[in-house]
Design a protein around this motif. Structure first.
Motif, short mmCIF file in Angstrom:
data_model
loop_
_atom_site.label_atom_id
_atom_site.label_comp_id
_atom_site.label_asym_id
_atom_site.label_seq_id
_atom_site.Cartn_x
_atom_site.Cartn_y
_atom_site.Cartn_z
N ALA A 108 48.22 45.25 30.10
CA ALA A 108 48.45 46.62 29.63
C ALA A 108 47.63 47.62 30.44
CB ALA A 108 48.11 46.73 28.15
N ALA A 109 46.37 47.30 30.66
CA ALA A 109 45.49 48.21 31.39
C ALA A 109 45.96 48.40 32.84
CB ALA A 109 44.06 47.70 31.37
N ASP A 110 46.55 47.33 33.41
CA ASP A 110 46.99 47.38 34.81
C ASP A 110 48.45 47.77 34.98
OD1 ASP A 110 44.45 46.58 35.53
OD2 ASP A 110 44.98 44.45 35.64
N GLY A 111 49.20 47.88 33.85
CA GLY A 111 50.62 48.19 33.94
C GLY A 111 51.44 47.07 34.56
N GLU A 112 51.13 45.83 34.18
CA GLU A 112 51.81 44.66 34.74
C GLU A 112 52.63 43.93 33.69
OE1 GLU A 112 48.39 43.63 38.10
OE2 GLU A 112 48.62 42.33 36.35
N GLN A 113 53.42 42.96 34.16
CA GLN A 113 54.24 42.12 33.30
C GLN A 113 55.15 42.96 32.41
OE1 GLN A 113 54.62 38.96 33.71
NE2 GLN A 113 52.89 38.48 35.03
N MET A 114 54.98 42.88 31.08
CA MET A 114 55.88 43.59 30.18
C MET A 114 55.58 45.08 30.05
SD MET A 114 53.26 41.98 28.53
CE MET A 114 53.83 40.44 27.81
#
Length: 331
Positions: A108-114
């Protein structure tokens, strides 16, 4: 003289304005409950947890009671779709505190995956306990290894959940994908119900043990937990360092008589940077000074000394203040 009169009049108006402001005639900036500019006043704390069949919800209820008793702030645990949904709720300001997995918080913090966008306002409070990945089936299903899941009807976790990502990564190191299964996206409760009524063969469940939904299943069925072999655990950890080796101890569930090797991520509490330092300090202190009041079995693992292990995101200043006082530092 006219200039002096104008100056005196202006000075009197300024003085009157200052007196009115001091008496509460300001613009409403009093909404802040802490020292930080723009911080939200908090008179209620909602704790986003997960489904009723997991660990987050009952543990969240216990923590809400402790917070309310110790801080005087009304607090309740709220059901949700768990980790990923909870991080979205923090981003939107819909909840004050949330449970999540450490891996999901990092995504979430990195804006990755979902996460298509970064959740930039999320701040860590503490990590709590291992969230064990349990591949649950029955002894009659004949599933002895992860490879045996191929072609089976398997619940891999709800869409967008941390459990789904765990399932995909574990399948990956075993040379499989969800396409190799008849995959179902079910909650923990629906997963164990499906195993019980024979509509699914196995389910991935990422949750602290013992998990309520699995305990319920074990009361009526001879369950089995599928092991993950050490070589695959090593491969998984090398590629995804937020995993750790774990086990489901013997006796965790009825008729599970031997320890089962598997992996885990960590459960953690997150909040918003907008919640004041004072409030989060009080919340953190309330939890870790009263761990003896945590009635859930996971309470034994919740300790200040280990509460910053695997944090992975920025710590909230209020939590940092508490852990600094305790001499606990973030690695």
């Amino acid at each position: 003289m006219k200039k002096r009169s104008l100056f005196l009049g202006t000075a009197l108006l300024l003085a009157l304005s200052m007196i009115l402001a001091a008496c509460g005639g300001g613009s409403g900036d009093d909404s802040s409950s802490g020292d930080g500019e723009g911080e939200e006043k908090v008179d209620f704390i909602g704790i986003a947890t997960g489904g009723t069949g997991g660990t987050y919800y009952p543990l969240g209820g216990t923590l809400a009671k402790i917070i309310q008793d110790e801080t005087g702030i009304k607090s309740t645990a709220e059901t949700s779709g768990a980790s990923a949904e909870n991080m979205a709720a923090i981003k939107e300001g819909d909840i004050e505190i949330a449970f999540t997995q450490t891996d999901i918080a990092s995504y979430a913090a990195d804006g990755e995956q979902m996460f298509k966008e970064k959740v930039e306002n999320a701040r860590g409070i503490a990590t709590l306990y291992p969230e064990t990945i349990q591949i649950v089936t029955t002894k009659d299903a004949g599933i002895k290894s992860v490879e045996d899941l191929k072609g089976k009807v398997v619940s891999v976790g709800e869409a967008g959940s941390g459990t789904l990502l765990n399932a995909e990564q574990i399948l990956e190191v075993h040379g499989l994908t969800t396409e190799d299964l008849e995959a179902r996206n079910l909650s923990f409760d629906d997963s164990t119900t499906g195993i019980q009524d024979g509509t699914i063969d196995a389910a991935f469940i990422t949750s602290g043990t013992p998990t309520g939904a699995v305990e319920g299943l074990a009361a009526t069925e001879d369950i089995a937990i599928v092991p993950i072999e050490q070589a695959k655990i090593d491969e998984l950890i090398e590629k995804y360092p937020y995993y750790a080796k774990d086990e489901v101890p013997a006796g965790t569930y009825s008729k599970v008589d031997e320890a089962v090797t598997t992996v885990a991520v960590l459960a953690m509490l997150v909040t918003s940077e907008d919640i004041s330092e004072d409030v989060i300090y009080d919340v953190t202190k309330a939890i870790f000074e009263n761990t003896d009041k945590i009635t859930h079995a996971k309470g034994e693992l919740i300790k200040a000394e280990s509460a910053l292990e695997g944090m992975g995101i920025e710590l909230h200043p209020g939590a940092k203040k508490y852990f600094d006082e305790k001499g606990v530092s973030q690695e």
